[in-house]
Design an enzyme around this catalytic site. Structure first.
Site, PDB file in Angstrom:
ATOM      1  N   GLU A 247       0.805  -1.216  -0.008  1.00  0.00           N
ATOM      2  CA  GLU A 247       0.088  -0.076  -0.114  1.00  0.00           C
ATOM      3  C   GLU A 247       0.997   1.344   0.044  1.00  0.00           C
ATOM      4  OE1 GLU A 247      -2.820  -0.509   3.085  1.00  0.00           O
ATOM      5  OE2 GLU A 247      -3.931  -1.978   2.010  1.00  0.00           O
ATOM      6  N   GLU A 497      -4.575  -8.771  -0.688  1.00  0.00           N
ATOM      7  CA  GLU A 497      -5.436  -8.565   0.474  1.00  0.00           C
ATOM      8  C   GLU A 497      -6.982  -8.423   0.263  1.00  0.00           C
ATOM      9  OE1 GLU A 497      -4.436  -5.560   3.240  1.00  0.00           O
ATOM     10  OE2 GLU A 497      -2.245  -5.872   3.275  1.00  0.00           O
TER      11      GLU A 497
END
Length: 763
Positions: A247, A497
């Protein structure tokens, strides 16, 4: 050269027998975000700032417990591990000094993962930069290197950190993510990505802070890759590749106006400063800030509050001793002053903003910067360095590229950056369920479509009814995969994820044993995955020490599929009882009650929509309410994620899906040739759903077997199928059970012993 257990071939993965491989994976483990000695989860303040003398050497779990955890994951049918680790774990003492004990432990865990047949890719994990800015990732010295003082982040609100919150038990859930838009995180990511352009005075050890941070970050991971390489028996045999960075974030780069919250900012919660207000409070000035809450249809302004640091600064004092970490800061970089003031953004003598558009354009070329431009320039500069470093050691490494979350991938298709060994690795979360802690059966939002401008506004992106919600998850994932192909080229896509919160409905499941809400939410996510055509996934997360009281022990999150307080799913065959109830809760007073998933037709009306729009409090404090129940621990919705899946396909996977309610698995493939005797199509077939003697199989051609045998340590049940050439299909029907509820007596004990004897059913 080590044999390749997995290779990339265009859009798919292939094994050594030339079969298409589907990655069915899990993130291991959530505990890697904080140290093991001292054990400092995010709700503990004691020893939090003793960050140079800690150790992560028992993460993700102690070696003597590894067989228990890896064996459990193997029995759940996972074949892939996204190995979560942080920069802090490797290089926490000082720049250039690596924790060899942690590396030795990591290698030992990887060796055990090899014994269990897992494929592993390494995840350099971070959340909002560091534990000291409210997340995980970088060591504390990176903040000192940037001229910041983490011990003053609380009073200046440069970061909201649970460890330093006045009452950590009341730290608002999910507020940690707002740190991406607060001073500390915005500053550090700007320096990491673009320090040379936006902070040219930030020189340390003779180089710009951008090169200093990126250099140490990449060198640490290259060193770990080298240690893994030097073992001689892990690279390509268990470690298949590396992800770029979890991220990534742009910081302030591309921010059009420092005095306004950007329209693309997805989350506002608690105090919501503009970048300019964050700069002021970070330098000790008081500001009246808007406050926001997450409500019916997303974030809404709830009021305002005064934040007054009373002169305290988030920047290091002028007398800070840089010799602590043995670096030399350039005299032109003055401590005791805001770095952005030193670059002319504002004048501290009168608190006047001078350059509110400073980050909107490239300071040298004048080129307009937005998120897409950031990804194609600054992110790609980092990614090239990272990829080159890893591949200089691990030549055949599969590179999992993860651009900023929800953003358009970089334009690599047809360029020299289009690596044939590259995999697109986006994330997908159901934000409505994640933020409200409730499986809302009436409405959800097509977030991806909204962000890509496919609707006139948020109301048009609402999907009504469970069927529409499930289809929306699938369609969003399909669109994300297509976007990856359009920008990156033809490569596999693995969602690295996705997951659900388990503390839904004010922890109703923990008080009753009824996990129907969780099972429905988890099933909807897997329905989306299966229908999207993705090449695999790694579910977030496995946490070895999760418990009902503190969840994942990190920022109030509770997404682990395992908890020490829940019973594991029985994995031995148990015939269904004729008295089994329907697969969802039929008590209308239960928050898990789902008419649309029962035999009755659900009617969506303004009244029942309104009833679901109320948002429960998002705090970390568990409820003290105790309904009249037997208080039985449940199976943590394991029946929804322990589900059948193709593992290796002798041909091309065209579709597959698992109907949890009716316990029916359907699978279609297209084979250029008949399956070979030594390389049949293999499907993971969990015994919980498909007991050997209570399973019906229909195939379009060929023969099949169901067995539990030694290649998988006698731990999982597989169906092997020798089919003909051309388009083939299979339907497997198992035992329908009551969804989300505890069922009968625990039967996991003794399972492994019974499975050591090969059992085989042949048709």
């Amino acid at each position: 050269m080590s044999p390749l257990m997995l290779r990339v071939e265009g859009r798919v993965f292939k094994d050594s027998k030339d079969r298409e491989v589907t990655l069915r994976g899990i993130n291991v483990a959530g505990g890697a975000k904080f140290p093991s000695s001292p054990n400092v989860p995010s709700h503990i303040a004691d020893k939090f700032f003793e960050a140079d003398t800690l150790s992560f050497s028992d993460r993700p779990f102690p070696l003597d417990e590894a067989h228990e955890h890896l064996g459990r994951l193997k029995r759940y049918g996972y074949n892939t591990i996204r190995y979560v680790f942080t920069w802090e774990a490797i290089e926490h003492v000082r720049p250039g000094e690596y924790d060899e004990a942690w590396i030795d432990h990591t290698i030992a865990i990887l060796r055990l993962a090899k014994e269990y047949g897992f494929m592993v890719f390494m995840d350099p994990h971070q959340d909002v930069w560091s534990r000291f800015t409210g997340g995980s990732g970088a060591p504390i010295w990176t903040l000192y290197a940037c001229g910041l003082n983490p011990e003053k982040f609380d009073v200046t609100e440069a970061a909201l950190v649970q460890n330093t919150w006045p009452d950590p038990s009341r730290f608002p859930k999910m507020i940690w993510a707002t740190n991406y838009t607060r001073l500390a995180c915005q500053t550090v990511f700007t320096l990491f990505n673009a320090g040379r352009d936006f902070a040219p005075k930030a020189i340390i050890d003779g180089i710009n802070i951008q090169d200093y941070l990126q250099g140490h970050f990449i060198a640490a991971y290259k060193y770990l890759a080298q240690r893994i390489h030097d073992t001689g028996d892990l690279e390509n045999e268990v470690v298949i590749g590396w992800e770029s960075m979890n991220e990534p974030n742009r910081g302030l780069v591309g921010l059009a106006d420092l005095t306004a919250v950007p329209t693309e900012q997805k989350l506002q919660m608690g105090t919501s400063p503009t970048a300019w207000q964050a700069i002021l409070t970070g330098s000790g000035r008081s500001c009246e800030l808007e406050t926001w809450a997450f409500g019916n249809m997303g974030p809404y302004k709830s009021g305002s509050t005064l934040v007054d640091p009373k002169g305290e600064s988030a920047w290091l004092p002028a007398d800070y001793d840089d010799s602590r970490y043995r670096w030399r800061r350039d005299p032109g970089w003055k401590l005791g002053e805001c770095l952005w003031a030193q670059h002319g953004l504002w004048d501290p003598s009168n608190d006047r903003l001078l350059k509110k558009h400073y980050f909107a354009k490239h300071p040298k070329t004048g080129r307009k910067l937005d998120y897409e431009e950031f990804t194609n320039s600054y992110f790609m500069q980092y990614y090239r360095r990272h990829s080159e470093a890893i591949k200089s050691v691990h030549k055949q490494s599969i590179m999992f590229i993860q651009p900023p979350v929800w953003e358009v991938p970089p334009s690599l298709k047809g360029t020299k950056d289009e690596d044939p060994n590259m995999v697109y690795s986006p994330h997908f979360y159901d934000g409505v369920t994640l933020m409200t802690k409730r499986w809302n059966r009436y409405w959800n939002v097509d977030v991806f479509g909204l962000l890509r401008g496919r609707y006139y506004g948020p109301p048009f992106a609402i999907k009504v009814g469970e069927t529409a919600i499930r289809n929306s998850f699938r369609d969003q994932m399909i669109a994300m995969i297509k976007e990856g192909t359009d920008y990156l080229g033809v490569h596999p896509c693995v969602f690295t994820e996705l997951g659900i919160p388990y503390d839904m409905d004010d922890t109703y499941a923990y008080r009753t044993g009824d996990y129907t809400s969780q099972a429905l939410a988890m099933d909807a996510n897997h329905y989306g995955l299966e229908g999207s055509g993705a090449n695999g996934f790694t579910l977030w997360v496995y946490m070895a020490t999760n418990n009902h009281a503190k969840g994942d022990l990190w920022n109030g999150e509770d997404l682990s599929i395992y908890s020490v307080d829940d019973r594991p799913l029985p994995l031995t065959p148990t015939p269904a009882s004729p008295d089994d109830k329907p697969s969802t809760s039929t008590d209308p007073s239960s928050p898990a009650y789902s008419q649309s998933r029962s035999s009755e037709t659900s009617k969506v009306s303004p009244s029942n929509i309104k009833a679901t729009l109320s948002t429960p409090p998002i705090t970390s404090e568990p409820s003290t309410d105790s309904p009249d129940t037997d208080n039985k621990p449940g199976f943590r919705a394991a029946e929804a994620y322990v589900r059948p899946s193709p593992i290796a396909t002798a041909g091309k996977v065209t579709s597959y899906s698992f109907d949890l309610k009716n316990c029916t698995f359907t699978f279609c493939l297209d084979a250029a040739a008949a399956a070979k005797e030594a390389a049949p199509t293999e499907i993971f077939l969990p015994e919980f759903h498909f007991p050997r003697d209570h399973t019906d199989v229909e195939v379009s051609s060929g023969k099949w077997t169901i067995s539990i045998d030694e290649p998988d340590r006698g731990m999982i049940q597989k169906l092997r199928w020798w089919h003909g050439a051309g388009k083939q299909n299979m339907t497997i029907r198992g035992v329908m059970r009551r969804q989300g509820m505890a069922l009968g007596k625990e039967e996991e004990e003794g399972y492994l012993d019974r499975c050591q004897q090969t059992r085989c059913l042949v048709m």
